[in-house]
Design an enzyme around this catalytic site. Sequence first.
Site, PDB file in Angstrom:
ATOM      1  N   GLY A  25      53.325  39.447  48.107  1.00 51.35           N
ATOM      2  CA  GLY A  25      53.839  40.046  49.333  1.00 51.35           C
ATOM      3  C   GLY A  25      54.619  41.314  49.014  1.00 51.35           C
ATOM      4  O   GLY A  25      55.851  41.299  48.968  1.00 51.35           O
ATOM      5  N   GLU A  38      49.199  44.073  37.319  1.00 52.14           N
ATOM      6  CA  GLU A  38      48.160  44.165  38.339  1.00 52.14           C
ATOM      7  C   GLU A  38      47.172  45.266  37.995  1.00 52.14           C
ATOM      8  O   GLU A  38      45.974  45.139  38.193  1.00 52.14           O
ATOM      9  CB  GLU A  38      48.785  44.452  39.712  1.00 52.14           C
ATOM     10  CG  GLU A  38      47.730  44.588  40.806  1.00 52.14           C
ATOM     11  CD  GLU A  38      48.313  44.837  42.190  1.00 52.14           C
ATOM     12  OE1 GLU A  38      49.433  45.361  42.282  1.00 52.14           O
ATOM     13  OE2 GLU A  38      47.621  44.512  43.171  1.00 52.14           O
ATOM     14  N   SER A  58      46.337  39.231  49.698  1.00 55.95           N
ATOM     15  CA  SER A  58      45.149  38.470  49.296  1.00 55.95           C
ATOM     16  C   SER A  58      45.530  37.026  48.997  1.00 55.95           C
ATOM     17  O   SER A  58      46.582  36.768  48.402  1.00 55.95           O
ATOM     18  CB  SER A  58      44.523  39.086  48.049  1.00 55.95           C
ATOM     19  OG  SER A  58      44.291  40.449  48.237  1.00 55.95           O
TER      20      SER A  58
HETATM   21  C1  LIG Z   1      41.314  44.526  49.000  1.00 58.25           C
HETATM   22  C2  LIG Z   1      42.791  44.754  49.041  1.00 58.25           C
HETATM   23  C3  LIG Z   1      43.648  43.771  48.622  1.00 58.25           C
HETATM   24  C4  LIG Z   1      45.024  43.968  48.659  1.00 58.25           C
HETATM   25  N1  LIG Z   1      45.834  42.939  48.277  1.00 58.25           N
HETATM   26  C5  LIG Z   1      47.170  43.083  48.384  1.00 58.25           C
HETATM   27  C6  LIG Z   1      48.031  41.991  48.061  1.00 58.25           C
HETATM   28  O1  LIG Z   1      47.593  40.905  47.689  1.00 58.25           O
HETATM   29  N2  LIG Z   1      49.351  42.161  48.221  1.00 58.25           N
HETATM   30  C7  LIG Z   1      49.887  43.360  48.606  1.00 58.25           C
HETATM   31  O2  LIG Z   1      51.105  43.456  48.682  1.00 58.25           O
HETATM   32  N3  LIG Z   1      49.109  44.414  48.921  1.00 58.25           N
HETATM   33  C8  LIG Z   1      47.754  44.298  48.824  1.00 58.25           C
HETATM   34  N4  LIG Z   1      46.939  45.365  49.167  1.00 58.25           N
HETATM   35  C9  LIG Z   1      47.554  46.580  49.707  1.00 58.25           C
HETATM   36  C10 LIG Z   1      47.492  47.797  48.810  1.00 58.25           C
HETATM   37  O3  LIG Z   1      48.388  47.679  47.758  1.00 58.25           O
HETATM   38  C11 LIG Z   1      47.805  49.014  49.687  1.00 58.25           C
HETATM   39  O4  LIG Z   1      46.777  49.122  50.643  1.00 58.25           O
HETATM   40  C12 LIG Z   1      47.913  50.288  48.896  1.00 58.25           C
HETATM   41  O5  LIG Z   1      49.055  50.295  48.088  1.00 58.25           O
HETATM   42  C13 LIG Z   1      47.924  51.525  49.804  1.00 58.25           C
HETATM   43  O6  LIG Z   1      48.885  51.420  50.801  1.00 58.25           O
HETATM   44  P1  LIG Z   1      48.519  51.707  52.331  1.00 58.25           P
HETATM   45  O7  LIG Z   1      47.355  50.852  52.657  1.00 58.25           O
HETATM   46  O8  LIG Z   1      49.724  51.589  53.137  1.00 58.25           O
HETATM   47  O9  LIG Z   1      47.992  53.199  52.343  1.00 58.25           O
HETATM   48  P2  LIG Z   1      48.917  54.516  52.320  1.00 58.25           P
HETATM   49  O10 LIG Z   1      49.961  54.390  51.276  1.00 58.25           O
HETATM   50  O11 LIG Z   1      49.338  54.856  53.685  1.00 58.25           O
HETATM   51  O12 LIG Z   1      47.841  55.572  51.816  1.00 58.25           O
HETATM   52  C14 LIG Z   1      46.873  56.208  52.675  1.00 58.25           C
HETATM   53  C15 LIG Z   1      46.203  57.327  51.887  1.00 58.25           C
HETATM   54  O13 LIG Z   1      47.194  58.296  51.520  1.00 58.25           O
HETATM   55  C16 LIG Z   1      47.212  58.510  50.123  1.00 58.25           C
HETATM   56  N5  LIG Z   1      48.579  58.758  49.671  1.00 58.25           N
HETATM   57  C17 LIG Z   1      49.714  58.085  49.971  1.00 58.25           C
HETATM   58  N6  LIG Z   1      50.762  58.575  49.328  1.00 58.25           N
HETATM   59  C18 LIG Z   1      50.299  59.601  48.555  1.00 58.25           C
HETATM   60  C19 LIG Z   1      50.897  60.492  47.615  1.00 58.25           C
HETATM   61  N7  LIG Z   1      52.190  60.446  47.303  1.00 58.25           N
HETATM   62  N8  LIG Z   1      50.081  61.392  47.011  1.00 58.25           N
HETATM   63  C20 LIG Z   1      48.758  61.434  47.283  1.00 58.25           C
HETATM   64  N9  LIG Z   1      48.153  60.630  48.158  1.00 58.25           N
HETATM   65  C21 LIG Z   1      48.914  59.708  48.773  1.00 58.25           C
HETATM   66  C22 LIG Z   1      46.668  57.222  49.544  1.00 58.25           C
HETATM   67  O14 LIG Z   1      46.129  57.436  48.244  1.00 58.25           O
HETATM   68  C23 LIG Z   1      45.617  56.840  50.559  1.00 58.25           C
HETATM   69  O15 LIG Z   1      44.428  57.542  50.287  1.00 58.25           O
HETATM   70  C24 LIG Z   1      45.552  45.196  49.125  1.00 58.25           C
HETATM   71  C25 LIG Z   1      44.690  46.197  49.532  1.00 58.25           C
HETATM   72  C26 LIG Z   1      43.320  45.997  49.511  1.00 58.25           C
HETATM   73  C27 LIG Z   1      42.418  47.109  49.952  1.00 58.25           C
END
Ligand SMILES: Cc1cc2nc3c(=O)[nH]c(=O)nc-3n(C[C@H](O)[C@H](O)[C@H](O)COP(=O)(O)OP(=O)(O)OC[C@H]3O[C@@H](n4cnc5c(N)ncnc54)[C@H](O)[C@@H]3O)c2cc1C
Lengths: 376, 290
Positions: A122, A239, A156
């Site tokens: 989480g 991870e 997940s």
């Molecule tokens: C299949 C899957 C399983 C997952 N499992 C887990 C889990 O078990 N537990 C958990 O906690 N999370 C989990 N996640 C979440 C995952 O860690 C996040 O989706 C990820 O860290 C991106 O965060 P966000 O989705 O908020 O996207 P955002 O952070 O909003 O990013 C959106 C876009 O902006 C870009 N971006 C953001 N900041 C920057 C920057 N500083 N410079 C350049 N580009 C940037 C990103 O690269 C991305 O392309 C999972 C995600 C997926 C897809």
Amino acid sequence: MDLRDTPAEAAFRAELRAWIEENLTDEVRRGRFEEAGRDWSRKLYEGGYAGLTWPKEYGGAGAPYSHQAIFLEEMARAEAPSHLGVIGLGMAGPTIIAHGTEEQKQARLDAILSTEEIWCQGFSEPGAGSDLAAVRTSAIEDGDHFVVNGQKVWSSFAHIADWCILVTRSDPDSQSHAGLTYLIVNMHSPGVEVRPLRQITGEAEFNEIFFTDVKVPVENVLGEVGGGWAVAMTTLLHERGTLGFALTAALEAQIRKLIALAKERGATDVQRDAIAREWIGLQAVRYTTYRSLTTLIKTGIPGPEGSGAKLWWSEANQRVTKLALELLGPEAQVIGDNGYWQHQQLRSRGNTIEAGTSEILRNIIAERVLGLPRSR
Amino acid sequence: MDFAFTQEQEELRREARAFLEANPEAPLSELRELGWLGVSVPEERGGGGLSFLDEAILFEEAGRALYSGPFLTTAVVLPALPEVDEQAWSIEVDGFVPDLLHVDRVLTEEMRSVPAEGETLATMDETRPLGRLTSSDGEALDGEWEPVRLRLLAALALEAVGIAQRALELGIAYVSEREQFGKKIGTYQAVAHPLADTYVETELARSLAYWAAFSVAEDEEQAPVAVPAAKAFCAETAVAACERSIQVHGGIGFTWEHPLHRYYKRAQWLDAFGGHAAVQRAVVAAALLD
Ligand SMILES: Cc1cc2nc3c(=O)[nH]c(=O)nc-3n(C[C@H](O)[C@H](O)[C@H](O)COP(=O)(O)OP(=O)(O)OC[C@H]3O[C@@H](n4cnc5c(N)ncnc54)[C@H](O)[C@@H]3O)c2cc1C
């Protein structure tokens, strides 16, 4: 330099192959992960292959990392499913080993290996993804426990999990990296609600988790109160597969299947070129991982050369799965058999997002490995 | 499994780097005096009695320094001779002979030792011009071409790693100093991320080049696949590394005065000689699929 197995490594490999031969049935190989995976994980545990590198006193085998590498190679070769406790084994366990109290280790580690307890992570929230330090889920200390309120997302396995590694804000007046506390939370506690989220693949592997006045005993703080950031960094290191073996093994399994498909269906010269390219990339990741491992054994720290493994792997897996669909031709749209490649191709889009997006990983390499001026 | 060079080998790398930085144009005779020729030839045949892995370090460092004498070809040929000699050697592949003007003799694919006579062609990479032999008549040598070919392709891959590494270093240094819009340009992700990609690819290329070198040194079964795999990946990595580095340098990277174009041309030379990446991958594909 000697890239061959040492006598001890060769003996381990031979023993393992014989064990797989005896224990891995076609049923397990083809079964659905969540059902077949549990029995298989249990077998791995009983065979002494779960948590190979974990200390013996917590149920591990205390084996060197090279054995872990061999284990994963052989599992990929045999097309065996992975251990069901992906998050427990790969993230929660190593974090508890690094930061946990003796009681926490005794209470949790063995159950991770045996899959008696499944874990979820989480970390992400609607407002805190790449910027993990922006988490707002609150944990307010109240006597012998914390009261947790907030929402996590993309978690997940949360729908089957018994425990959660949770990053919370314990100091409501704090910002960013300070004031965070890392908790281990029983998912069966009152006030925890899990809502599955349907993914691009159609299945629901990740979830939202809502916490409403959930009581978490103070013994369940991992590391220091207010010191959660450092603990979370340990989890992320694991991870992202610092050592890359698991990633190499996953790619190896995928490319084996790709080659089999190409042999069965035939491939154009352009496709043959692309297959060779991916196979070469796989060898490159494999040997880079070995190089990083050797640095780890010699210096105690994995070498920086491994930092690109997840980045390369995720993009390679996307190319490989697409290539497989191309080999299927117009039939690619038809979900025959078990729809393996269709599912894999869609799932691969998550690879460049989960465990640190590719953009974030490039930022990290640019700033920490290459020493470029920081953008923030 | 031990994937690291020994302390002696790391020492050799430090020495080679320091020497080539101070003497980038040292004549071949000086390298011979340093003991860099015939490193992997057994002592009883006049060599250094070490391994191809030791030589590998020298090829990589020569690439990094953009060394332009006929070191690589001479070092690749020497193990094929009955005895290490004092001549400068080149090698004929696909009818082309690198550095024809600067060598004494040439080894051909038919395993003949031919006098270095012929015409030198105008070549994109001016530091390593290609030539054509007037005649391929010469003395027949014992032994097979295949091990020579594998050594050559592995050496080219190693040199390419050195080129990629240097192109990356030049890029990092420049974007860490140069300012535009009031900021160091390295803070812009559109500038930083291509360099991160070069880093990742260069480390992957390095691993493949060392794997290929190990396979050649130990005459491993997988050498005929490992070597073309490394040649393909390393050459393409070097070319891309130079292209990205030129781009982040802006106008200065496009000048004759700046060293980058010479690295770029060498990278392309390395890709072309002995067969471009796609040609190497066809060999790998045949091993995997046929
Ligand atoms: C299949 C899957 C399983 C997952 N499992 C887990 C889990 O078990 N537990 C958990 O906690 N999370 C989990 N996640 C979440 C995952 O860690 C996040 O989706 C990820 O860290 C991106 O965060 P966000 O989705 O908020 O996207 P955002 O952070 O909003 O990013 C959106 C876009 O902006 C870009 N971006 C953001 N900041 C920057 C920057 N500083 N410079 C350049 N580009 C940037 C990103 O690269 C991305 O392309 C999972 C995600 C997926 C897809």
